[in-house]
Design a protein around this motif. Structure first.
Motif, PDB file in Angstrom:
ATOM      1  N   GLU A  13       0.831  -1.207   0.000  1.00  0.00           N
ATOM      2  CA  GLU A  13       0.000   0.000   0.000  1.00  0.00           C
ATOM      3  C   GLU A  13       0.865   1.258   0.000  1.00  0.00           C
ATOM      4  OE1 GLU A  13      -2.898  -0.008   3.072  1.00  0.00           O
ATOM      5  OE2 GLU A  13      -3.718  -1.981   2.530  1.00  0.00           O
ATOM      6  N   ARG A  14       1.964   1.238   0.739  1.00  0.00           N
ATOM      7  CA  ARG A  14       2.856   2.398   0.751  1.00  0.00           C
ATOM      8  C   ARG A  14       3.486   2.617  -0.627  1.00  0.00           C
ATOM      9  NH1 ARG A  14       4.502   0.121   6.105  1.00  0.00           N
ATOM     10  NH2 ARG A  14       3.606   1.491   7.695  1.00  0.00           N
ATOM     11  N   THR A  73       1.013   4.103  -3.158  1.00  0.00           N
ATOM     12  CA  THR A  73       0.867   5.548  -2.968  1.00  0.00           C
ATOM     13  C   THR A  73       1.959   6.295  -3.716  1.00  0.00           C
ATOM     14  OG1 THR A  73      -0.147   5.216  -0.796  1.00  0.00           O
ATOM     15  CG2 THR A  73       0.774   7.398  -1.266  1.00  0.00           C
ATOM     16  N   ALA A 103       1.268   6.706  -7.499  1.00  0.00           N
ATOM     17  CA  ALA A 103       0.032   7.372  -7.924  1.00  0.00           C
ATOM     18  C   ALA A 103       0.250   8.393  -9.029  1.00  0.00           C
ATOM     19  CB  ALA A 103      -0.637   8.033  -6.716  1.00  0.00           C
TER      20      ALA A 103
END
Length: 441
Positions: free
Chosen positions: A325-326, A329, A332
């Motif tokens: 998830e990090r 990010t 993105a």
């Protein structure tokens, strides 16, 4: 996903590059030759303590030795120095050259970085202040021989990837000084003329017994407020010749035969396949990727502690779940070119045996918490590998600069695997609480 097929190459040079993804196992390692080019007969220049473009300080921070890498089996120190810039799998082939203009922490001229202590050796030029463009041109090249001696046909993309990590590191460190960077499209032969160096094919003819360098790209570094002034003097797209036109007018075109030269090394060779590939590289061979629009600054305390992940260090399950998830990010804002894709694989997906098989049997990747893979549906080119490697380096440096509890390791050596898309480059990652805002490595 569309299965990737190695194309029928249109010419020998494309075959040399696309052939790096063949499943053929590299031949036995041959004598690797010089690790770096060391320079002699020159003036080692101490940088000024204060300057608008502290390029000598930036290069010293990124390339000064910080001990030596341990042998993965014996843990004894090897001859490979630890530096803030990671290798992307190419055996640390990157060489650094500099053209300093006005405003730098060195007087104007051309320099080579000596890897023994990351000092700068003046090669040519001493110009009065106010007579050259403001800023610095950093030129990055590679010593292909060591990579070729170990990885053989898989060498060309590894050279491109190592250069991309080096250039990206400079960009992120320069951002901490409020500097702006622009990659300069230039062919290798053009960069050699700019620096007064031999081309890769002629290197040993001019300097026998020394390691032939292949120059790959250049980066112009300046203060943002200088942009309008520089742009007004250049028509059209930036290129190395136009930026250095004023320097040439004052110093004359440098001659290869004059000034300091690299020291003789053991068993240096000019590789004929590398020479054939280099002969086809034009100004646009790395594509249009210049620099991240907003590079996250890398500060010296964080940079000093950067280390690549160890090959085996499994962590807690909850940490493994948080890591992708990090990284997502950080992805993105990444722009993906046509026929390319980015895939993020979590810890569960790393157990797939075909994954390790497609990256030269590197089964240690199963100990990671995740992997970013950069895919292409078409024939791989230097430009797509440059995009993939530059993007991976941007993720690494951005997460490092943000103090995220993640460690990274670039992964090269991929080859085409039946029924799967081709992987241009990989970036492994793992959560590590010691690498947070106050303990980034």
């Amino acid at each position: 996903m569309t299965p990737f097929q190695l194309p029928q190459p249109a010419n020998h040079a494309r075959q040399l590059f696309a052939g790096a993804w063949s499943s053929r196992v590299p031949a036995d390692t041959i004598h690797p030759g010089p690790r770096q080019n060391r320079w002699d007969r020159g003036e080692r220049v101490a940088p000024l303590p204060v300057a608008e473009v502290p390029i000598a300080a930036i290069l010293h921070e990124l390339w000064r030795p910080r001990g030596f890498h341990p042998d993965p089996l014996t843990r004894e120190p090897t001859g490979t120095a630890r530096r803030a810039i990671p290798s992307a799998g190419g055996c640390y082939p990157v060489q650094v050259h500099l053209v300093a203009g006005d405003g730098c922490d060195l007087s104007s001229g051309r320099f080579a970085l000596d890897p023994r202590d990351a000092s700068l050796v003046r090669r040519t030029g001493t110009v009065q202040p106010g007579r050259t463009p403001r800023g610095a041109l950093v030129v990055l090249g590679v010593l292909p021989q060591r990579t070729r001696g170990k990885y053989h046909h898989r060498t060309p993309p590894l050279l491109v990837a190592d250069t991309a990590y080096a250039l990206s590191g400079i960009i992120h460190r320069a951002a901490a000084y409020g500097l702006e960077c622009e990659r300069i499209p230039a062919a290798p032969d053009e960069l050699a003329r700019v620096l007064g160096l031999p081309t890769y094919a002629r290197w040993q003819e001019v300097w026998p017994g020394t390691g032939p360098e292949l120059l790959l790209t250049a980066l112009w570094i300046r203060r943002p407020r200088w942009r309008a002034n520089v742009a007004s003097k250049r028509a059209g797209r930036a290129d190395a010749s136009a930026i250095l036109e004023e320097i040439w007018a004052e110093t004359g075109r440098p001659r290869v035969e004059t000034g300091p030269r690299p020291l003789p090394e053991r068993e240096p060779r000019t590789d004929p396949e590398t020479a054939a590939w280099a002969d086809t590289l034009d100004r646009d061979f790395l594509g249009s990727v210049s620099a991240p629009s907003r590079a996250r600054p890398l500060h010296s305390d964080v940079l000093a502690r950067r280390r690549s992940l160890p090959l085996h260090a499994p962590g807690a399950r909850d940490a493994a779940e948080a890591a992708p998830e990090r990284v997502l990010t950080a992805l993105a804002s990444i722009q993906v070119p046509p026929a390319c894709r980015i895939e993020v694989i979590g810890a569960d997906g790393l157990a797939d045996p075909s994954l390790a098989a497609s990256c030269a049997g590197q089964h240690w990747i199963r100990s990671l918490h995740g992997l970013v893979r950069f895919h292409a549906d078409r024939s791989p080119t230097p430009a797509t590998v440059w995009w993939a490697s530059t993007t991976a380096a941007t993720i690494l440096y951005s997460c490092l600069g943000a103090g995220l509890p993640l460690g990274f390791r670039p992964i090269g050596g991929w080859h085409a695997h039946p029924g799967a898309p081709l992987t241009l480059h990989g970036l492994g990652f793992r959560s590590d609480p010691t690498k947070g805002a106050h303990g980034a490595h």
